[in-house]
Design a protein around this motif. Structure first.
Motif, PDB file in Angstrom:
ATOM      1  N   SER A  53       0.838  -1.193   0.000  1.00 29.03           N
ATOM      2  CA  SER A  53       0.000   0.000   0.000  1.00 29.03           C
ATOM      3  C   SER A  53       0.875   1.246   0.000  1.00 29.03           C
ATOM      4  N   GLN A  54       0.311   2.322  -0.473  1.00 28.16           N
ATOM      5  CA  GLN A  54       1.043   3.588  -0.513  1.00 28.16           C
ATOM      6  C   GLN A  54       1.477   3.993   0.895  1.00 28.16           C
ATOM      7  N   MET A  55       0.586   3.786   1.884  1.00 31.75           N
ATOM      8  CA  MET A  55       0.926   4.152   3.261  1.00 31.75           C
ATOM      9  C   MET A  55       2.157   3.394   3.713  1.00 31.75           C
ATOM     10  N   ALA A  56       2.198   2.087   3.474  1.00 31.21           N
ATOM     11  CA  ALA A  56       3.340   1.300   3.922  1.00 31.21           C
ATOM     12  C   ALA A  56       4.611   1.758   3.232  1.00 31.21           C
ATOM     13  N   GLN A  57       4.531   2.022   1.941  1.00 31.37           N
ATOM     14  CA  GLN A  57       5.707   2.508   1.220  1.00 31.37           C
ATOM     15  C   GLN A  57       6.146   3.856   1.772  1.00 31.37           C
ATOM     16  N   ASN A  58       5.194   4.727   2.027  1.00 29.22           N
ATOM     17  CA  ASN A  58       5.542   6.074   2.492  1.00 29.22           C
ATOM     18  C   ASN A  58       6.179   6.083   3.869  1.00 29.22           C
ATOM     19  N   PHE A  59       5.705   5.223   4.751  1.00 26.65           N
ATOM     20  CA  PHE A  59       6.265   5.225   6.089  1.00 26.65           C
ATOM     21  C   PHE A  59       7.424   4.236   6.249  1.00 26.65           C
ATOM     22  N   HIS A 111       7.733   4.385  12.324  1.00 27.41           N
ATOM     23  CA  HIS A 111       8.580   3.518  11.490  1.00 27.41           C
ATOM     24  C   HIS A 111       8.751   2.142  12.132  1.00 27.41           C
ATOM     25  N   ALA A 112       9.012   2.125  13.406  1.00 23.27           N
ATOM     26  CA  ALA A 112       9.211   0.848  14.105  1.00 23.27           C
ATOM     27  C   ALA A 112       7.945  -0.003  14.042  1.00 23.27           C
ATOM     28  N   LEU A 113       6.809   0.613  14.242  1.00 25.63           N
ATOM     29  CA  LEU A 113       5.552  -0.130  14.193  1.00 25.63           C
ATOM     30  C   LEU A 113       5.273  -0.661  12.785  1.00 25.63           C
ATOM     31  N   LEU A 114       5.583   0.129  11.770  1.00 23.15           N
ATOM     32  CA  LEU A 114       5.370  -0.341  10.401  1.00 23.15           C
ATOM     33  C   LEU A 114       6.284  -1.507  10.064  1.00 23.15           C
ATOM     34  N   GLU A 115       7.504  -1.450  10.525  1.00 18.65           N
ATOM     35  CA  GLU A 115       8.407  -2.578  10.302  1.00 18.65           C
ATOM     36  C   GLU A 115       7.890  -3.834  11.004  1.00 18.65           C
ATOM     37  N   ARG A 116       7.424  -3.671  12.239  1.00 24.96           N
ATOM     38  CA  ARG A 116       6.875  -4.813  12.973  1.00 24.96           C
ATOM     39  C   ARG A 116       5.614  -5.348  12.284  1.00 24.96           C
ATOM     40  N   LEU A 117       4.763  -4.445  11.795  1.00 25.29           N
ATOM     41  CA  LEU A 117       3.540  -4.867  11.117  1.00 25.29           C
ATOM     42  C   LEU A 117       3.868  -5.618   9.830  1.00 25.29           C
ATOM     43  N   GLY A 118       4.810  -5.117   9.057  1.00 22.26           N
ATOM     44  CA  GLY A 118       5.195  -5.810   7.833  1.00 22.26           C
ATOM     45  C   GLY A 118       5.730  -7.198   8.114  1.00 22.26           C
ATOM     46  N   ALA A 120       5.126  -9.061  10.809  1.00 23.52           N
ATOM     47  CA  ALA A 120       4.043  -9.897  11.333  1.00 23.52           C
ATOM     48  C   ALA A 120       3.109 -10.340  10.208  1.00 23.52           C
ATOM     49  N   ALA A 121       2.803  -9.434   9.284  1.00 24.50           N
ATOM     50  CA  ALA A 121       1.929  -9.791   8.164  1.00 24.50           C
ATOM     51  C   ALA A 121       2.602 -10.837   7.275  1.00 24.50           C
ATOM     52  N   GLY A 122       3.907 -10.700   7.079  1.00 26.70           N
ATOM     53  CA  GLY A 122       4.644 -11.705   6.321  1.00 26.70           C
ATOM     54  C   GLY A 122       4.603 -13.052   7.013  1.00 26.70           C
ATOM     55  N   GLY A 123       4.799 -13.055   8.324  1.00 22.29           N
ATOM     56  CA  GLY A 123       4.727 -14.293   9.093  1.00 22.29           C
ATOM     57  C   GLY A 123       3.341 -14.907   9.044  1.00 22.29           C
ATOM     58  N   LEU A 124       2.338 -14.068   9.037  1.00 24.73           N
ATOM     59  CA  LEU A 124       0.958 -14.541   8.971  1.00 24.73           C
ATOM     60  C   LEU A 124       0.686 -15.234   7.639  1.00 24.73           C
ATOM     61  N   SER A 125       1.213 -14.658   6.550  1.00 23.22           N
ATOM     62  CA  SER A 125       0.969 -15.277   5.244  1.00 23.22           C
ATOM     63  C   SER A 125       1.762 -16.571   5.081  1.00 23.22           C
ATOM     64  N   GLU A 126       2.934 -16.669   5.737  1.00 25.15           N
ATOM     65  CA  GLU A 126       3.759 -17.886   5.637  1.00 25.15           C
ATOM     66  C   GLU A 126       3.237 -19.010   6.523  1.00 25.15           C
ATOM     67  N   ALA A 127       2.751 -18.660   7.704  1.00 27.45           N
ATOM     68  CA  ALA A 127       2.280 -19.674   8.653  1.00 27.45           C
ATOM     69  C   ALA A 127       1.035 -19.157   9.366  1.00 27.45           C
ATOM     70  N   PRO A 128      -0.096 -19.168   8.658  1.00 31.87           N
ATOM     71  CA  PRO A 128      -1.319 -18.623   9.257  1.00 31.87           C
ATOM     72  C   PRO A 128      -1.708 -19.360  10.536  1.00 31.87           C
ATOM     73  N   GLU A 135      -1.287 -11.358  16.927  1.00 34.90           N
ATOM     74  CA  GLU A 135      -0.108 -10.497  17.038  1.00 34.90           C
ATOM     75  C   GLU A 135      -0.143  -9.400  15.975  1.00 34.90           C
ATOM     76  N   THR A 136      -0.469  -9.789  14.758  1.00 34.89           N
ATOM     77  CA  THR A 136      -0.542  -8.819  13.665  1.00 34.89           C
ATOM     78  C   THR A 136      -1.605  -7.773  13.957  1.00 34.89           C
ATOM     79  N   ARG A 137      -2.750  -8.214  14.403  1.00 34.19           N
ATOM     80  CA  ARG A 137      -3.845  -7.286  14.700  1.00 34.19           C
ATOM     81  C   ARG A 137      -3.466  -6.340  15.839  1.00 34.19           C
ATOM     82  N   ALA A 138      -2.800  -6.851  16.864  1.00 34.18           N
ATOM     83  CA  ALA A 138      -2.386  -6.002  17.987  1.00 34.18           C
ATOM     84  C   ALA A 138      -1.403  -4.924  17.527  1.00 34.18           C
ATOM     85  N   ILE A 139      -0.448  -5.314  16.692  1.00 40.48           N
ATOM     86  CA  ILE A 139       0.510  -4.327  16.172  1.00 40.48           C
ATOM     87  C   ILE A 139      -0.214  -3.307  15.314  1.00 40.48           C
TER      88      ILE A 139
END
Length: 169
Positions: A53-59, A111-118, A120-128, A135-139
């Motif tokens: 998303s544009q937001m993720a790229q921007n931050f 920035h730190a939260l966006l890195e953690r969210l990215g 966590a989302a990657g981990g979610l897609s690899e091992a749902p 964890e992803t939702r909390a972040i």
């Protein structure tokens, strides 16, 4: 800030409009997460939206926390960090400089939260799993709260200063 004209307030309104764009991206991610919670969307869809998303790229790309190793500064933070904030710091009063310092520190938190969210989302897609989703939702929820607070403070604290100190947005 005393007598401020409508023209001077325009810069603050422009900044608020830019922020609405980022909040729109957060809203899209929230919708996908809600669909995932309801079982209507695969976790991979969340990772795609979060990471592209544009937001993720921007931050996330701006990378004050990852320093020079990050691949690019985004337009939003590039403008704030390289142009708007230095101008306000140089031209502004001591209270305005303190606001700029606080906003810079808040950028690092975002920035730190966006890195953690990215991650966590990657981990979610690899091992749902429900744990990984939680964890992803909390972040994500923490990110939304921080970004909304940051934007509100920035818009309120700088609304008039941007125009008074003739900082272009």
């Amino acid at each position: 800030m005393g007598d401020v004209t409508e023209a001077q307030r325009q810069a603050g309104r422009h900044l608020a409009a830019i922020h609405r764009h980022y909040l729109s991206d957060l809203s899209q991610i929230a919708q996908v997460m809600t669909r995932i919670e309801a079982g209507d969307a695969p976790p991979a869809e969340l990772a795609h939206i979060v990471l592209h998303s544009q937001m993720a790229q921007n931050f996330a790309a701006a990378g004050t926390l990852c320093g020079q190793q990050c691949w690019a500064l985004t337009m939003h933070h590039n403008i704030e960090e390289q142009s708007i904030f230095p101008q306000l710091h140089a031209r502004g009063s001591e209270p305005v400089r303190a606001i700029v310092d606080r906003l810079r520190a808040e950028h690092e938190v975002v920035h730190a939260l966006l890195e953690r969210l990215g991650a966590a989302a990657g981990g979610l897609s690899e091992a749902p799993s429900s744990e990984q989703f939680a964890e992803t939702r909390a972040i994500f929820d923490q990110l939304v709260a921080v970004v909304r607070s940051h934007f509100k403070f920035e818009e309120t604290a700088l609304a008039e200063a941007l125009g008074v100190y003739q900082v272009d947005i």
